[in-house]
Enzyme design. Structure first.
Site, mmCIF file in Angstrom:
data_model
loop_
_atom_site.group_PDB
_atom_site.id
_atom_site.type_symbol
_atom_site.label_atom_id
_atom_site.label_comp_id
_atom_site.label_asym_id
_atom_site.label_seq_id
_atom_site.Cartn_x
_atom_site.Cartn_y
_atom_site.Cartn_z
ATOM 1 C CG HIS A 1 73.851 52.763 50.399
ATOM 2 N ND1 HIS A 1 73.344 51.504 50.554
ATOM 3 C CD2 HIS A 1 73.808 53.029 49.067
ATOM 4 C CE1 HIS A 1 73.000 51.011 49.375
ATOM 5 N NE2 HIS A 1 73.274 51.920 48.441
ATOM 6 N NE ARG B 1 66.238 49.315 48.786
ATOM 7 C CZ ARG B 1 66.691 49.819 47.626
ATOM 8 N NH1 ARG B 1 65.990 49.679 46.523
ATOM 9 N NH2 ARG B 1 67.852 50.458 47.589
ATOM 10 C CG ASP B 2 70.748 48.920 46.789
ATOM 11 O OD1 ASP B 2 70.368 48.808 45.602
ATOM 12 O OD2 ASP B 2 71.563 49.773 47.160
ATOM 13 C CB ALA B 3 72.008 42.828 47.907
ATOM 14 C CG HIS B 4 66.800 41.399 45.570
ATOM 15 N ND1 HIS B 4 65.778 41.660 44.701
ATOM 16 C CD2 HIS B 4 66.333 41.701 46.805
ATOM 17 C CE1 HIS B 4 64.725 42.103 45.369
ATOM 18 N NE2 HIS B 4 65.037 42.150 46.657
ATOM 19 C CD GLN B 5 66.962 48.729 43.002
ATOM 20 O OE1 GLN B 5 66.318 48.742 44.039
ATOM 21 N NE2 GLN B 5 67.263 49.824 42.330
ATOM 22 C CD GLU C 1 2.936 25.195 40.606
ATOM 23 O OE1 GLU C 1 3.101 26.427 40.664
ATOM 24 O OE2 GLU C 1 3.631 24.449 39.902
ATOM 25 C CD GLU D 1 9.148 22.108 42.249
ATOM 26 O OE1 GLU D 1 8.049 22.648 42.118
ATOM 27 O OE2 GLU D 1 10.058 22.204 41.406
ATOM 28 C CG ASN E 1 2.798 22.901 36.787
ATOM 29 O OD1 ASN E 1 2.536 23.477 35.729
ATOM 30 N ND2 ASN E 1 3.361 23.506 37.811
ATOM 31 N NE ARG F 1 14.331 24.134 41.129
ATOM 32 C CZ ARG F 1 13.239 24.297 40.398
ATOM 33 N NH1 ARG F 1 13.336 24.826 39.197
ATOM 34 N NH2 ARG F 1 12.061 23.936 40.858
ATOM 35 C CD GLU G 1 0.919 26.645 37.049
ATOM 36 O OE1 GLU G 1 0.757 26.319 35.861
ATOM 37 O OE2 GLU G 1 1.925 27.255 37.469
ATOM 38 C CE LYS H 1 0.855 28.019 34.193
ATOM 39 N NZ LYS H 1 1.269 27.238 33.038
ATOM 40 C CG ASP I 1 65.063 65.231 45.164
ATOM 41 O OD1 ASP I 1 63.905 64.942 44.793
ATOM 42 O OD2 ASP I 1 65.855 65.943 44.487
ATOM 43 C CE LYS J 1 69.879 56.136 47.079
ATOM 44 N NZ LYS J 1 70.080 54.681 47.250
ATOM 45 C CD GLU K 1 -3.250 34.025 38.122
ATOM 46 O OE1 GLU K 1 -2.299 34.235 38.899
ATOM 47 O OE2 GLU K 1 -3.775 32.917 37.983
ATOM 48 C CG HIS L 1 7.842 34.631 37.930
ATOM 49 N ND1 HIS L 1 7.116 35.166 38.965
ATOM 50 C CD2 HIS L 1 8.070 35.658 37.063
ATOM 51 C CE1 HIS L 1 6.894 36.446 38.738
ATOM 52 N NE2 HIS L 1 7.470 36.774 37.601
ATOM 53 N NE ARG M 1 62.867 55.642 43.507
ATOM 54 C CZ ARG M 1 62.245 54.564 43.020
ATOM 55 N NH1 ARG M 1 60.927 54.586 42.833
ATOM 56 N NH2 ARG M 1 62.918 53.492 42.713
ATOM 57 C CG HIS N 1 75.977 50.444 44.882
ATOM 58 N ND1 HIS N 1 75.096 49.471 44.481
ATOM 59 C CD2 HIS N 1 75.208 51.428 45.443
ATOM 60 C CE1 HIS N 1 73.859 49.844 44.765
ATOM 61 N NE2 HIS N 1 73.907 51.034 45.344
#
Length: 1261
Positions: free
Chosen positions: A851, A651-655, A336, A357, A351, A447, A349, A177, A758, A821, A261, A296, A724, A853
């Protein structure tokens, strides 16, 4: 081509493939070379095909055509139709370009270990030796590596081989160059001020700066592509930048010479493509705008340059030709220039090589190879089809070339022209005169690289798991390493594929390339595609007004759209299931139900089927809450003549039965049906309590998403959650502002009724939750937790008066509904009658919600007694999810009272319809069944809550105490007495349960605990309870046991969270966004505030596998059978069709390849087999919590270690230099101190995060 029939490409990757293809089109035999590390690269693959009399290559590279033999009399067809009057006179074979062969021969450069990965392609002597031994007649250097090395060109010519490029003396003049600058000055072409020649020392650089000032740019004299190039803006960085530029130039080009440069600020970078022949003919192919750059290196290129002044364009083109003619330039080259903001242009320069490109100047559209007399007609017909036509005569050695080029932008195949010019052809013979070269439309090239834009374009390495490219009209792809299974190493350039799109206008081309990038699917490595999309849609680019530092100057470009990569990540999870089994803790065995669940059908009173998907459900009780508010809702509930039910199935049933493991996807399936069937229900309990953390901790799904999705499908029935008190949905105390913030978000997400309790009935804790819900606008249902037996006069602690007094305190606070509860199922029918009637008598206007069980089996009787005594709402569960530790069965209660004044307003037919769904669904979760087969009246003695009963049974089995379950229940009774006979519900029940297991595992009696308390190491939960972390139990703590357990630890005498400072939620969100990106929502902040560790682990799973909530439960919990096909719907209208094909054996790294078919395409997932006995050699990882641990910022190879044990460093001092894909990065010390330990050596390969060295602070630092 005469004797020039065998061509070697001295390069790799994309450009090697590009040249090989063109050589094949010219009937040449090709030779590839490769380094040992490149031995699997595409450019060296040898693919043969059977030649017929004629071979026709048609279409662009992405055209999907099968190899088709054409018989005599056949028409040649295009995608748009048949070409008329083109009747073949000889048999032909048509092949798409994508099937074109790669190199005919390929040879490794030296034996393994002789050369470095890059050094192999710079080994001139070895390369020339291979070429001579293999009878190579021409060498094409591509770009990079030796393409601008004049010494290599000289060696090639001296070996009697034709070098495809300028002569070595011209390369020396123009490739250097500094010499090129001098030549430009002599020709009167303007240049940027710079050093008159190459420089070698810092003082020379400092002298230039003294004259011209900063900023300056350091450039490699013998190369390009951004290697060996550094911009310096201040004196402090000059030395290091100079040394790095020299080092990079030497590594990339074999020559460390640099020059300086003056740096032109914000210029455009304009290139001119040139072609020249041995007779001195020179033509330009117009200009390209390559201004969009980073480091660059060009990122996006456009041809022609948009918004370039015509006079400037003409001056640049003329200067480019003037320079080429002045040195007797031959072959292809690129001049360029920079154009500053005043429209002044400067030569940079030339090339002397093909450019990356080049495609946008001459985009390859396709070619036909034809023999004999029919070619002229074909030329006439195919001229408009964008084809390169080359006529071959009877033998390749007699071939003459008849070229018709109609490619964008000029239509010229530059690589073909290079080869032809090197073979002796003159430009006029090729039809390449300036008058005949015209522009047509615009072309844009991007690219695609394996770089991560979010990490400063850090090169990424690894295996490409998925590679699907784009295509279509006007799209061209030039690839090298882009294919599924390719291994991306840190040794070479990160380029995967060049995407070039053409259109009639700039905007058409821009839209086309944006579309093309969207179509790409590349998984396994990071790419810059999101960044390219952002850049191409930026206003400055759309207007064509970019400059060379546009990327660095525009941080807005880094607001990237993240690719979800959903399919591949989901396959990663499924692959892990296949190899290692379920990741969900607590699962024993897979689902017993293997079929798709059949959704129930609801029939209305007229016998017609209700379409739950399209018909709105009947308005329910939620309408009152939404339109009139919580107080009006409470009054309406109290005024209702019958008894309302709340369904706890969600909730509570499957817990209680399934360890809280039911997933959102299965709730969503039944939600629309539930909205119709239970429209008169008081509420659906669906959220809070253990469901919140279990969703993230074990199911890897988001609890907020569950709430919002269910709300959308069930707009009519109120939702109830468990809060809670001061603990929200956690197990400890939080700052007050966290509770207030959580309740507002829950209400906004769709929650209506908050059951606030609580675990010790400590009203001070409840007050915070009650106030937070009141301020949020929710329905406050304050619950008194029931224990003991109010109907038993011998029990003197939790008496009827205790509960009446507690209720009075809650009413005084201003609650809307009272909840009773009964967590353990202790509320016998007579006790229910006594308690409810007493509360009703004292508080006639207060809605009462009970509620229980069904652990003892008396649940239905107790709920009927409560209803008869004045309860407004009772809790039940769908029959197949009821009984034992769950709630009483809905069907039984509804049937028992439907003909009475207490009717629920729920139809039995609808209950049974829902029950049919849950019968199937429960079998899906059989791996979580607690195996509680019958009622247990012993609950009246041990008082264990229903949810804890099943959980504690499982925990006991995990601890090896499963055979001692009866003993644990007895110990639970003793533990409760030790704690002072407390209310037992999460988290107080956990305290009693932990103490019970502690006693059994250590063989301790109640007496032993009293006697040895001061010497025992109690579980943390027990110690914290006695400290007062849960609050103050009714009747106080038992002494002296409390003192013996907590010793000198803090004693808390009031609400535990009262003194906690507020949590900075804004700061927390900022931290989360920094860690996880912009996907963080406000609700995520609450999750992280309450469960910081659980949330972090959940997000890590999501990052690894994506949204797992979309996977059907059967495949979430167990592997599919080989050959089994199933669907995963990732969003509306997007369904993945997945099939497991095969499972590979364990490899040397302890991994198995799992082979899937995804939407008909093969996918391979590498999964670590956790059961494989493999010795792993792993590098030490940097500890991110230790500021002195220096980790590798990216994957790469250590090229220089500067850190020395015992030496002292300052923050910012370099400790080592890494190289990745030929880019060097200095790893700096993050802190000042002494080097204690160095973990790396030169040439070590590191992964990101590997420890480089460890720094410790000392007095000398």
């Amino acid at each position: 081509m005469g004797h020039l029939r065998k061509l070697m490409v001295v390069n790799r990757g994309e450009i090697a493939i590009r040249v090989i293809r063109t050589a094949h089109e010219l009937s040449m035999r090709t030779v590839a070379i490769f380094s040992h590390e490149d031995r699997l690269s595409m450019h060296r693959y040898k693919v043969r095909w059977d030649q017929q009399d004629t071979i026709v290559f048609y279409g662009r590279e992405n055209t999907r055509l099968k190899a088709t033999p054409l018989r005599i009399g056949s028409n040649i067809s295009t995608e748009s139709g048949s070409i008329r009057q083109t009747i073949l006179t000889r048999p032909m074979l048509i092949l798409p370009l994508s099937l074109a062969p790669q190199a005919d021969e390929s040879y490794q450069i030296g034996e393994p270990g002789r050369f470095t990965p890059v050094g192999a392609y710079l080994a001139q002597e070895e390369i020339v030796r291979i070429a001579k031994e293999r009878g190579v007649s021409m060498i094409h250097p591509g770009y990079g590596f030796l393409s601008e090395n004049s010494e290599f060109a000289r060696r090639v010519e001296e070996a009697g081989i034709t070098f495809i490029g300028p002569s070595y003396d011209v390369i020396e003049k123009m490739g250097d160059k500094t010499k090129a600058r001098s030549l430009a000055i002599a020709c009167g072409v303007p240049v940027v001020p710079g050093t008159p020649g190459p420089i070698k020392t810092i003082p020379e650089a400092e002298a230039f700066v003294a004259e011209h000032g900063y900023p300056i740019i350091i450039k490699a004299a013998m190369g390009g592509g951004g290697r060996g190039m550094r911009v310096v803006r201040e004196p402090s960085t000059l030395k290091d930048s100079f040394e790095r530029a020299q080092s990079e130039a030497l590594a990339a080009f074999g020559d460390g010479t640099v020059f300086l440069e003056r740096f032109v600020d914000k210029p455009k970078h304009i290139e001119v493509q040139l072609l020249a022949d041995r007779a001195g003919n020179v033509v330009h192919l117009f200009e390209r705008d390559c201004s969009v750059q980073r480091r660059h290196q060009k990122v996006v290129e456009v041809a022609p340059a948009k918004n370039l002044d015509v006079a400037v364009r003409d001056a640049i083109l003329n200067d480019a030709i003037k320079l080429a003619k002045s040195v007797g330039y031959k072959n292809a080259g690129t001049a360029e220039f920079l154009v500053d903001q005043q429209n002044r242009h400067y030569f940079i320069e030339i090339n002397p090589r093909i450019q990356v490109e080049h495609t946008i100047t001459g985009e390859f559209a396709g070619c036909f190879f034809l023999y004999g007399g029919c070619w002229s007609k074909c030329c006439e017909e195919l001229q408009g089809e964008g084809a390169l036509i080359i006529a071959l005569h009877s033998t390749p050695s007699q071939s003459s070339l008849c070229i018709h080029l109609t490619e964008e932008i000029t239509g010229i195949d530059i690589v073909a022209a290079q080869i032809q010019i090197a073979a002796g052809a003159l430009l006029p013979q090729l039809g390449l005169t300036q008058q005949r070269i015209h522009q047509r439309g615009f072309a844009i090239q991007c690219r695609v690289t394996t770089e991560d834009p979010e990490k400063n374009f850090q090169p990424d390495t690894g295996k490409i798991e998925v590679y699907r490219s784009s295509g279509g009209n006007g799209v061209r792809l030039d690839g090298g390493a882009g294919y599924s299974g390719a291994i991306i190493t840190p040794h070479y350039d990160s380029l995967l594929v060049k995407v070039t799109c053409s259109g009639s206008t700039y905007e058409v081309a821009r839209r086309k390339i944006v579309r093309a990038l969207v179509e790409f699917r590349i998984r396994g490595v990071k790419t810059n595609i999101p960044f390219l999309q952002r850049l191409l849609t930026h206003d400055s680019f759309m207007r064509g007004r970019c400059w060379t530092t546009f990327i660095d100057d525009t941080p807005d470009l880094f607001r990237l759209v993240k690719y979800q990569n959903r399919a591949q990540r989901l396959l990663g999870y499924l692959g892990d299931i296949v190899v290692n089994g379920s990741m969900v803790k607590g699962q024993i065995g897979g689902p017993l139900y293997k079929q798709d669940i059949v959704l129930p059908t609801l029939i209305d009173s007229d016998g017609d089927v209700i379409d739950v998907a399209y018909n709105e459900p009947t308005e329910g009780w939620r309408k009152i809450i939404v339109e009139q508010g919580p107080a009006a809702f409470a009054k309406a509930v109290r005024d209702y003549s019958g008894v309302l039910i709340m369904d706890t199935t969600w909730r509570d049933a499957h817990q209680s039965l399934l360890a809280t493991r039911v997933r959102t996807i299965d709730l969503l399936k039944i939600a629309p049906t539930t909205a119709h069937a239970l429209s008169n229900a008081y509420a659906l309990e669906c959220w809070g309590g253990a469901t919140f953390d279990v969703a993230m901790r074990f199911l890897y799904e988001d609890p907020w998403d569950r709430l919002m999705k269910l709300r959308e499908l069930v707009p009519n029935i109120p939702f109830q959650m468990l809060l809670r008190g001061a603990n929200a949905v956690g197990y400890t105390s939080y700052p007050d502002n966290v509770i207030y913030d959580f309740c507002v978000k829950a209400k906004n997400a769709g929650m209506d009724i908050f059951r606030i309790f609580d675990s010790l009935n400590y009203v001070e804790n409840m007050k915070l939750g009650i106030d937070a819900v009141l301020k949020a606008g929710g329905v406050v249902e304050a619950a008194i937790c029931y224990t003991g037996d109010v109907s038993d006069s011998s029990k003197t602690k939790h008496t009827l008066d205790y509960y009446l007094d507690l209720t009075q305190q809650l009413v005084d606070i201003g609650i809307h509904v009272l909840g009773i509860k009964d967590m353990a199922g202790l509320l016998k029918p007579e006790a229910a009658k006594l308690l409810v009637s007493s509360i009703r008598k004292r508080f006639p206007h207060l809605p009462i919600h009970v509620h229980t069980h069904d652990t003892a089996g008396t649940g239905v009787a107790s709920m009927m007694a409560a209803a008869a005594a004045g309860a407004d709402v009772v809790d039940v569960a769908i029959d197949s999810m009821s009984g034992t530790t769950s709630q009483p069965p809905m069907g039984a209660l509804v049937a028992a009272i439907e003909r009475t004044s207490m009717g629920t307003g729920i139809r039995m037919d609808d209950v049974q319809a829902l029950n049919s769904y849950w019968e199937q669904c429960r079998l899906l979760y059989s791996g979580f069944e607690a195996n509680v087969r019958s009622a247990d009246s012993g609950v009246y003695e041990h008082e264990m809550p229903g949810g804890q009963y099943t959980n504690l049974m499982f925990q006991a089995q995990q601890l090896g105490l499963g055979t001692q379950w009866k003993e644990i229940k007895r110990a639970y009774v003793a533990a409760n007495r030790l704690c002072g006979d407390i209310v037992k519900v999460t988290p107080s029940s956990k305290v009693v349960g932990d103490l019970a297991q502690f006693m059994v595992s250590n063989k301790l009696t109640e007496k032993d605990v009293h006697e040895r308390a001061s010497t025992l190491s109690f579980p943390t939960s027990v110690v914290e309870f006695f400290q007062g972390h849960l609050g103050q139990p009714y009747g106080g703590f038992p002494e002296p046991l409390r003192t013996q357990i907590i010793k000198d630890l803090q004693r808390i005498t009031d609400r535990p969270g009262a003194t906690l400072p507020s949590l900075d939620l804004k700061k927390l969100k900022t931290q989360l966004v920094e860690k996880y990106g912009k996907s963080i929502r406000d609700v995520d902040v609450s999750s992280a505030a309450i469960y910081p560790k659980v949330f972090a682990e959940y997000r890590d799973i999501v990052e690894q596998f994506g949204d797992l909530s979309v996977i059907p439960t059967r495949y979430f919990l167990s592997k599919p059978e080989i050959g089994e096909e199933f669907n995963v719907s990732i969003e509306e209208g997007k369904t993945l069709i997945i099939k497991l094909l095969a499972i590979g054996s364990v490899n040397a790294n302890g991994k198995r390849d799992v082979f899937f078919e995804l939407n008909g395409e093969a996918r391979v997932i590498g999964v670590t087999d956790k059961n494989a006995a493999v010795d792993h050699i792993q590098r030490e990882r940097a500890n991110t919590a230790n500021p002195g641990d220096v980790g590798a910022p990216m994957s790469g190879v250590v090229i220089e270690v500067r850190a020395k044990v015992g030496s002292h460093v300052k923050a910012g001092d370099p400790v080592c230099v890494l190289s990745a894909m030929k880019m060097e990065t200095v790893v700096a010390a993050p802190v000042a101190g002494r080097i204690e330990y160095v973990a790396v050596m030169d040439n070590d390969s590191l992964s990101q995060g590997d420890l480089v060295c460890r720094i410790v602070k000392d007095e000398k630092a």
